[in-house]
Design an enzyme around this catalytic site. Structure first.
Site, PDB file in Angstrom:
ATOM      1  N   LYS A  80      -4.269  -8.640  -9.357  1.00  0.00           N
ATOM      2  CA  LYS A  80      -3.670  -7.904  -8.246  1.00  0.00           C
ATOM      3  C   LYS A  80      -2.328  -8.522  -7.912  1.00  0.00           C
ATOM      4  O   LYS A  80      -2.131  -9.745  -8.019  1.00  0.00           O
ATOM      5  CB  LYS A  80      -4.568  -7.974  -7.013  1.00  0.00           C
ATOM      6  CG  LYS A  80      -4.407  -6.784  -6.077  1.00  0.00           C
ATOM      7  CD  LYS A  80      -5.106  -5.558  -6.650  1.00  0.00           C
ATOM      8  CE  LYS A  80      -5.107  -4.396  -5.666  1.00  0.00           C
ATOM      9  NZ  LYS A  80      -5.884  -3.253  -6.171  1.00  0.00           N
ATOM     10  N   GLY A 181     -10.861   5.897   8.238  1.00  0.00           N
ATOM     11  CA  GLY A 181      -9.609   5.785   7.500  1.00  0.00           C
ATOM     12  C   GLY A 181      -9.275   7.070   6.766  1.00  0.00           C
ATOM     13  O   GLY A 181     -10.052   7.549   5.941  1.00  0.00           O
ATOM     14  N   GLY A 183      -6.371   7.605   4.898  1.00  0.00           N
ATOM     15  CA  GLY A 183      -5.285   7.429   3.936  1.00  0.00           C
ATOM     16  C   GLY A 183      -5.493   8.361   2.763  1.00  0.00           C
ATOM     17  O   GLY A 183      -6.258   9.323   2.836  1.00  0.00           O
ATOM     18  N   VAL A 185      -7.117   8.098  -0.094  1.00  0.00           N
ATOM     19  CA  VAL A 185      -8.494   8.223  -0.583  1.00  0.00           C
ATOM     20  C   VAL A 185      -9.390   8.843   0.478  1.00  0.00           C
ATOM     21  O   VAL A 185     -10.176   9.751   0.197  1.00  0.00           O
ATOM     22  CB  VAL A 185      -9.046   6.857  -1.028  1.00  0.00           C
ATOM     23  CG1 VAL A 185     -10.493   6.995  -1.483  1.00  0.00           C
ATOM     24  CG2 VAL A 185      -8.200   6.283  -2.161  1.00  0.00           C
TER      25      VAL A 185
END
Length: 362
Positions: A80, A181, A183, A185
Site C-alpha cells: 500500500k 459511508g 463513498g 463503494v
C-alpha cells in the site's frame, strides 16, 4: 510498541519513506509480502494528522492486502502507498509524478492503483514516471467507478452467502440494511441493494450524499453517531476502519456485519465479542476483495464478464470460511486468517504476461 517493532513483528519486507522536497511529496510505501507475487495495493491520499499515523495506516492496509489477495487465490502479495495531502491540492500532479519515481526504484515489487482520495488522474501522473501502475485513463479500472463497483458487487455477493447461512435464504428483499459511508463503494452497494428490494438506512458525514440516497433509493437517514444502534438485519461498514470496538459492539442491533471497509475490527479480540453476541461477521478482507480481484483480472487480460464471474467467487470463499469456523470452533475472522495463511504457504501461478523482470508492465 515502536513503528520498527511493529514492522518486524508483522513480517514486512520493505517500508519506504518517500520525501521529495521539490514537489513537497510526503508518502509511505509498505510492502508486506511478495511470497505469492508482486505486492498489489492502491494509493491512498489523506490529510493525516502526522507522519506516524500515515505510516501505520500504510502498514495496516498493506498487511490486509496480503491476506486479501491470498484468500482470493491471486498471484499477488500485499502492499500500500499513502500520500499525505488532500484531493485537489495544488501541486498534487507533481507529487504523484514524484511518487512514481519511488515506485520505479522498487523494480516491480509493488504495483499501485486508485484508493481513497485518488482517481485515474493521479495514476496518470504516476504513469509518467513508472509503468508499475494500474487504473490509468482508458483502463477498466480507470473507467468510471469500475473498481468501486466490483468491490460493491463482491460485498453483495458475500452478503447473500452470509444471509443464507444466518437467515436460511440469500434473498435480501425486505431485509433492513444499514450502510455506513456513501463513498464510491458504499454508493454502489446501495444501488445494488435497492435493486434487490432491501430497505436501506444510511449515514455519512456528507449530508448531500445522504439526501441523494433518500431521494434515489428511498433510504432512511440516520446521524453518523447513531448508525451503530439502529435495529437492522445487516450492518454494512463502508467507511474507514477500526469502527468495531468495545463501545460500538455493545450498541449493535444486527445479525450480520458485512461491509467494504478495511480493518473493521479495532483489535483481534473484537471478533470474539461479536461471536459471543451472536453476530455473524463477514471477514473484511474476504468480502471486500472485489476491487483487487478486478485489478488482477485486468492485469491478466480478462474482460468485464469474466471479471464479474471471478468476483462472484467471494460467496464461495465466505462459505468455506464459515464452514471452517464451525468445524474448528473458532470465529470467522480466525478461520479467514487460517485460510489466507495456508494460501501464503502455497505457490501461486504467475500473473498474466511477464516482462524480463518478472512483473507485468502496464
Amino acid at each position: 510498541m515502536t513503528l520498527w517493532a511493529e514492522l518486524d513483528r508483522d513480517g514486512f519486507e520493505q517500508f519506504v519513506w518517500c520525501r521529495d522536497r521539490e514537489s513537497d511529496l510526503q508518502a509511505f510505501i509498505a510492502i508486506h509480502s511478495t511470497a505469492r507475487g508482486p505486492a498489489l495495493g492502491g494509493c491512498r491520499l489523506w490529510p493525516y494528522t502526522n507522519q506516524e499515523d500515515a505510516a501505520r495506516d500504510a502498514m495496516r492496509l498493506a498487511r490486509s492486502m496480503t491476506y486479501k489477495a491470498a484468500a482470493a487465490g491471486l498471484p499477488y502479495g500485499g502492499g500500500k502507498a499513502v500520500v499525505v495531502g488532500r484531493p485537489g491540492d495544488a501541486g498534487n500532479d507533481r507529487r504523484f509524478e514524484a511518487l512514481g519515481r519511488f515506485i520505479e526504484r522498487l523494480n516491480g515489487s509493488y504495483l499501485t492503483g486508485v484508493d481513497v482520495g485518488t482517481t485515474p488522474y493521479e495514476m496518470d501522473a504516476v504513469l509518467r514516471s513508472t509503468g508499475y501502475v494500474t487504473d490509468t485513463t482508458g483502463s477498466m479500472g480507470g473507467s468510471g467507478d469500475w473498481t468501486a463497483d466490483m468491490t460493491a458487487y463482491g460485498v453483495i455477493s458475500g452478503m447473500k452467502a452470509t444471509a443464507k447461512l444466518v437467515f436460511g435464504s440469500s434473498r435480501l428483499q425486505g431485509r433492513t440494511i444499514a450502510v455506513q459511508g456513501l463513498g464510491k463503494v458504499g454508493w454502489a452497494l446501495c444501488r445494488y441493494l435497492h435493486r434487490e428490494g432491501a430497505r436501506l438506512i444510511v449515514s455519512d458525514l456528507n449530508v448531500r450524499l445522504v439526501e441523494r440516497a433518500v431521494a434515489e433509493y428511498r433510504a432512511m437517514p440516520i446521524a453518523a453517531d447513531r448508525i451503530y444502534e439502529v435495529s437492522c438485519d445487516i450492518f454494512s461498514p463502508c467507511a474507514m476502519g477500526g469502527i468495531l470496538n468495545e463501545t460500538t459492539i455493545r450498541l449493535l442491533q444486527c445479525r450480520i456485519i458485512a461491509g467494504s471497509a478495511n480493518n473493521q475490527l479495532a483489535a483481534p479480540e473484537h471478533a470474539e465479542q461479536l461471536w459471543q453476541r451472536g453476530i455473524m461477521y463477514a471477514p473484511d478482507f474476504v468480502i471486500n476483495a472485489g476491487g483487487i480481484i478486478a485489478t488482477a483480472a485486468e492485469l491478466e487480460g480478462d474482460g468485464p464478464f469474466r471479471t464479474r464471474s471471478r468476483v462472484r467467487r467471494i460467496a464461495g470463499t465466505l462459505a468455506e470460511t464459515y464452514a471452517e469456523a464451525e468445524a474448528a470452533d473458532v470465529t470467522p475472522a480466525e478461520a479467514a486468517d487460517r485460510l489466507a495463511e495456508r494460501m501464503l504457504r502455497t505457490e501461486a501461478d504467475p500473473p498474466g504476461t511477464n516482462d524480463s523482470r518478472g512483473t507485468r508492465r502496464v
